[in-house]
Structure formats: structure tokens, C-alpha cells
Write a protein that holds these residues in place. Structure first.
Motif, PDB file in Angstrom:
ATOM      1  N   ARG A 166      51.239  27.854  41.096  1.00  0.00           N
ATOM      2  CA  ARG A 166      51.502  28.790  42.192  1.00  0.00           C
ATOM      3  C   ARG A 166      50.307  28.881  43.132  1.00  0.00           C
ATOM      4  O   ARG A 166      50.452  28.800  44.355  1.00  0.00           O
ATOM      5  CB  ARG A 166      51.789  30.188  41.637  1.00  0.00           C
ATOM      6  N   ASN A 167      49.126  29.077  42.550  1.00  0.00           N
ATOM      7  CA  ASN A 167      47.914  29.224  43.362  1.00  0.00           C
ATOM      8  C   ASN A 167      47.606  27.964  44.155  1.00  0.00           C
ATOM      9  O   ASN A 167      47.124  28.041  45.283  1.00  0.00           O
ATOM     10  CB  ASN A 167      46.726  29.601  42.483  1.00  0.00           C
ATOM     11  N   ARG A 168      47.889  26.808  43.580  1.00  0.00           N
ATOM     12  CA  ARG A 168      47.669  25.549  44.296  1.00  0.00           C
ATOM     13  C   ARG A 168      48.515  25.503  45.565  1.00  0.00           C
ATOM     14  O   ARG A 168      48.033  25.186  46.651  1.00  0.00           O
ATOM     15  CB  ARG A 168      48.012  24.373  43.384  1.00  0.00           C
TER      16      ARG A 168
ATOM     17  N   HIS B 249      47.363  28.049  48.153  1.00  0.00           N
ATOM     18  CA  HIS B 249      46.159  27.542  48.823  1.00  0.00           C
ATOM     19  C   HIS B 249      46.545  26.536  49.914  1.00  0.00           C
ATOM     20  O   HIS B 249      46.005  26.563  51.023  1.00  0.00           O
ATOM     21  CB  HIS B 249      45.221  26.916  47.797  1.00  0.00           C
TER      22      HIS B 249
ATOM     23  N   HIS C 108      54.679  34.312  45.229  1.00  0.00           N
ATOM     24  CA  HIS C 108      54.035  35.551  44.775  1.00  0.00           C
ATOM     25  C   HIS C 108      54.883  36.314  43.772  1.00  0.00           C
ATOM     26  O   HIS C 108      54.350  36.917  42.838  1.00  0.00           O
ATOM     27  CB  HIS C 108      53.710  36.459  45.964  1.00  0.00           C
TER      28      HIS C 108
ATOM     29  N   ASP D 204      48.437  28.482  37.889  1.00  0.00           N
ATOM     30  CA  ASP D 204      47.661  27.443  38.566  1.00  0.00           C
ATOM     31  C   ASP D 204      48.516  26.701  39.584  1.00  0.00           C
ATOM     32  O   ASP D 204      48.058  26.407  40.697  1.00  0.00           O
ATOM     33  CB  ASP D 204      47.084  26.442  37.563  1.00  0.00           C
TER      34      ASP D 204
END
Length: 85
Positions: free
Chosen positions: A37-39, A42, A12, A35
Motif C-alpha cells: 500500500r505504502n509503495r 508513494h 488508505h 508495504d
């Protein structure tokens, strides 16, 4: 092992960006970084949901995988035994 919350915080806040660039072969400030980071965030959310109560984790990355069993069943949400290559 590392605390799950520590990994999430590093993602984050961008503290993991340098390591993400090493793994994914990108440059600092790359437009793909959010992308990546978000992967991972998730994946961590799914991990926490599936294995609630797990406080420490280890993350691994492999450039490819081979399916040892259950070939193509993952497309139908089936079980697959995979190994990194």
C-alpha cells in the motif's frame, strides 16, 4: 481511467487489498500488505507532484522490465526507456 483520489482512498481504507494480493501474490491480512500500500501511495504522491492537475490515472503492474535505452542511468537519477516483460 480512475480518479487519483479514488485510488488513494481505496489504498488508505484497505478496499484495494484484495486486488493488491492478486497482483503481488499474497494472502488477505498478509504482513506485507502495508508495504505494498505504502509503495503505491508513494508513487501516487510523486505522480501528483510531477503532473499536478492530473485527475485521472491508470495503474499497471508488470513482473519485470527491460531497459531499451539508458541502461544503469536510473541509478544516477538519469532517464531510462523501459518496457514491461
Amino acid at each position: 481511467m480512475i480518479a487519483l483520489e479514488q485510488v488513494e482512498l481505496s489504498l488508505h481504507t484497505g478496499k484495494a487489498d484484495e486486488r493488491l494480493c492478486e497482483v503481488y501474490g499474497c494472502m488477505a491480512g498478509s504482513p506485507e500488505l502495508p508495504d505494498y500500500r505504502n509503495r503505491l501511495l508513494h508513487v501516487l504522491t510523486g505522480f501528483r507532484t510531477q503532473f499536478c492537475g492530473t485527475e485521472e490515472i491508470e495503474l499497471f503492474s508488470a513482473p519485470g522490465r527491460t531497459e531499451l535505452g539508458g541502461n544503469h542511468t536510473d541509478h544516477q537519477h538519469g532517464n531510462v526507456l523501459a518496457a514491461s516483460v
